[in-house]
Write a protein that holds these residues in place. Structure first.
Motif, short mmCIF file in Angstrom:
data_model
loop_
_atom_site.label_atom_id
_atom_site.label_comp_id
_atom_site.label_asym_id
_atom_site.label_seq_id
_atom_site.Cartn_x
_atom_site.Cartn_y
_atom_site.Cartn_z
N LEU A 264 -7.83 25.39 -8.48
CA LEU A 264 -6.91 24.70 -7.58
C LEU A 264 -7.45 23.21 -9.03
O LEU A 264 -6.40 21.98 -9.03
CB LEU A 264 -7.36 23.88 -6.50
N TYR A 265 -8.79 24.01 -9.70
CA TYR A 265 -8.65 21.56 -10.27
C TYR A 265 -8.01 21.50 -11.53
O TYR A 265 -8.24 20.65 -11.16
CB TYR A 265 -10.33 22.11 -10.68
N GLY A 266 -7.36 22.18 -12.18
CA GLY A 266 -6.78 22.05 -13.14
C GLY A 266 -5.48 21.14 -12.35
O GLY A 266 -4.75 19.93 -12.99
N GLN A 267 -4.97 21.63 -11.91
CA GLN A 267 -3.45 21.05 -10.78
C GLN A 267 -3.74 19.99 -10.62
O GLN A 267 -3.35 18.87 -10.06
CB GLN A 267 -3.49 22.70 -9.85
N PHE A 268 -5.26 19.70 -9.69
CA PHE A 268 -5.55 18.91 -9.08
C PHE A 268 -6.01 17.56 -10.38
O PHE A 268 -5.28 16.32 -9.88
CB PHE A 268 -6.74 18.92 -8.24
N LEU A 269 -5.79 18.55 -10.87
CA LEU A 269 -6.99 17.18 -11.82
C LEU A 269 -5.31 16.37 -12.97
O LEU A 269 -5.26 15.33 -13.09
CB LEU A 269 -7.78 17.34 -13.55
N ILE B 146 -2.82 20.87 -19.33
CA ILE B 146 -1.92 20.65 -17.98
C ILE B 146 -0.86 19.86 -18.07
O ILE B 146 -0.36 19.34 -16.41
CB ILE B 146 -3.64 19.48 -17.22
N ALA B 147 -0.72 19.86 -19.64
CA ALA B 147 0.78 18.82 -19.31
C ALA B 147 1.69 19.54 -18.63
O ALA B 147 2.74 18.75 -18.58
CB ALA B 147 1.18 18.68 -20.90
N ASP B 148 2.00 20.82 -18.68
CA ASP B 148 2.92 21.30 -18.50
C ASP B 148 3.39 22.03 -16.73
O ASP B 148 3.89 22.28 -16.40
CB ASP B 148 3.25 22.72 -18.96
N LEU B 149 1.92 21.70 -16.10
CA LEU B 149 1.97 21.69 -14.45
C LEU B 149 2.70 21.08 -13.73
O LEU B 149 2.40 19.77 -14.60
CB LEU B 149 0.04 21.65 -13.78
N PRO B 150 3.00 21.74 -12.74
CA PRO B 150 4.14 20.75 -11.79
C PRO B 150 3.37 19.48 -11.11
O PRO B 150 2.04 19.72 -11.00
CB PRO B 150 4.93 21.76 -11.22
N VAL B 151 3.89 18.18 -10.88
CA VAL B 151 3.30 17.01 -11.00
C VAL B 151 4.22 16.51 -9.55
O VAL B 151 3.97 15.49 -8.89
CB VAL B 151 3.04 16.05 -12.00
#
Length: 519
Positions: free
Chosen positions: A425-430, A498-503
């Motif tokens: 999950l660390y990429g999503q966490f960042l 990670i620019a395309d990960l949902p935030v």
């Protein structure tokens, strides 16, 4: 003889570990520079009285119209902002001018907009509605544009040749994005209610106005009742905010507004505000071609830059970095409370309630309460920012953790957390932290109104002294600082891939992290 040009070596991309070390180092440096003193003589006694007010709330003391005003300002402000944001989202991707305008709108906090708008409309509903609508138009335009860009374009291929742009959008693209836009708009209404409550702290007749009065006068039963009533509004949003209830909400909100929407001299106030009040004093009634005018402007701006903008920006960055580091730690500790693999069938619902409560509590209200308990310093603001944002990030990480698939022989407990879950999950966490960075900075700036020496402290002082030209310059500096941090955040997300990960808190559930390219 022609020389062959050698390709320029590509700069190495930063990794997760490098970026984490940078932020940890900056956070520790900011922590050493932060003012964390507790100056209250009896913080635990004050906390006990506050908890007593929550346990024994005085609901009869709650002003019913303040609840209606809170909902009405939010419904109309978010509705106006979302409508403008939708119109701006269509040219957003193709027009740099639109993107810059939206970035400025959302970079100025609702409280700063309200302080400026009060100079034109006074303490009226118009001020409250526009203070919500202006920044939310910029936010919605950006998010709606992202939703449009992410939509499936397959329906466009079925349209006949020669279909105009408006028809193509209405019949092929809008049906694909309508559900996501509606979900996000309903979530923005929740945010709008938080923002509207906070506007009460500067005099607008929402629940925040009565909450501040109750705290100042030691009426903790009334304060507890107001807080519980606000949590009930947020917690039941999905029940009373639906597509079929929107017409009734809008009509009821219009009818609930105070009789006086704005002052009688709005035109004159606006002309004076734009043509005189926010114009730098050396430029008023001066010749722009005269060298002395620009010399006087430099002499006027120099002390503002050195004595207010630079120290205020430094303190804003210090507060934001410490709060960001505390948010990261809090989110890592809290997300297992809502994850199916860690919390049991009884603990998981309680964990979800806790995190929803934390994210539903406005940072400004938390900071105000903490200020009453701990005294004036950066500590109340840091705690408020960390609690609210850790609730948001922890809640989202818990949702993503539920999407993970573990191998049959996966470990349990702490080993599952440290070796299986957090690394994946660390990429999503960042991505979450970098996205919240600019938001935390905006909130850090407004805590100056509570006495912390951030940029908001100097803005509040300038407005109190009716130096609106100075206040406008300081607000512009705050917006530019937020825009710069947002640009750096986006650059880091792109560098980390990670620019395309949902935030977004409201939106489609993310794909399992095991399928993510950054897992």
């Amino acid at each position: 003889m022609r020389l062959l040009a050698l390709p320029r070596p590509a700069l190495p991309r930063p990794g997760y570990a490098a970026v984490s070390r940078w932020f940890l180092a900056f956070g520790i440096a900011a922590l050493l520079a932060a003012d964390l003193h507790v100056t209250s003589l009896h913080p635990w006694a004050d906390l006990g009285r506050l908890i007593g007010g929550l346990v024994r709330p005085d609901f009869l003391a709650v002003e019913g119209m303040s609840v209606l005003y809170t909902v009405a300002f939010a419904v109309l402000g978010v509705g106006l902002g979302a409508g403008a944001g939708f119109l701006l989202a269509i040219p957003y991707a193709r027009s740099r001018t639109v993107r810059i305008a939206c970035a400025f709108l959302r970079a100025v906090h609702e409280l700063f907009w309200a302080l400026l708008l009060m100079q034109v409309f006074g303490l009226s509903a118009t001020t409250g509605i526009l203070a919500i609508a202006l920044p939310y138009a910029g936010v919605c335009a950006k998010v709606y544009a992202e939703i449009i860009e992410e939509a499936d374009l397959a329906a466009l291929k079925a349209l006949p040749l020669g279909t105009d742009v408006v028809s193509a959008f209405a019949y092929a693209r809008f049906p694909e994005v309508a559900a996501a836009m509606r979900a996000y708009t309903f979530y923005r209404l929740e945010c709008g209610m938080r923002s509207t409550l906070v506007l009460g702290f500067i005099g607008l007749p929402t629940m925040g106005f009565h909450l501040e009065s109750a705290f100042r006068q030691g009426r903790y039963g009334e304060a507890g009742a107001l807080m519980l009533a606000f949590y009930a509004l947020i917690g039941t949003r999905r029940l009373w905010v639906r597509a079929w209830t929107l017409p009734f909400l809008v009509l009821g909100s219009v009818l609930a507004l105070p009789a006086t929407i704005g002052g009688a001299e709005i035109g004159a106030n606006l002309a004076r505000f734009l043509g005189h009040d926010i114009v730098p004093a050396p430029l008023r009634d001066a010749s722009l071609l005269a060298p002395d005018t620009w010399t006087a402007l430099a002499a006027w701006f120099g002390p503002i830059l050195t004595r207010q903008i630079l120290p205020g920006a430094l303190q804003t960055l210090v507060l934001a970095q410490v709060a960001l580091m505390a948010t990261a730690i809090g989110a890592l500790l809290l997300f297992p409370l809502t994850a199916r693999s860690f919390a049991g069938p009884l603990a998981r619902p309680l964990g979800r309630v806790l995190l929803v409560t934390l994210r539903s509590t406005p940072e400004y209200m938390l900071a105000y309460v903490a200020l009453q308990l701990l005294g004036p310093s950066m500590l109340p603001a840091i705690l408020a920012l960390a609690i609210h944002n850790a609730g948001i990030v922890g809640y989202l990480m818990g949702r993503h953790a539920d999407g993970l698939s573990y191998r049959p022989d996966a470990p349990r407990g702490l080993n599952l957390y440290a070796y299986e879950t957090v690394p994946r999950l660390y990429g999503q966490f960042l991505a979450f932290l970098l996205y919240r960075w600019e938001i935390i900075l905006r909130e850090s700036a407004i805590f100056g109104i509570l006495g912390v020496a951030t940029l908001g402290f100097y803005v509040d002082a300038a407005i109190a002294e009716l130096r609106l030209d100075v206040a406008a310059v300081l607000i512009l500096a705050t917006a530019l600082l937020a825009i710069a941090v947002d640009a750096l955040s986006r650059a880091l997300r792109r560098a980390l891939r990670i620019a395309d990960l949902p935030v977004r808190l409201a939106g489609p559930r993310a794909r399992p992290a095991s399928d993510s390219p950054t897992a």
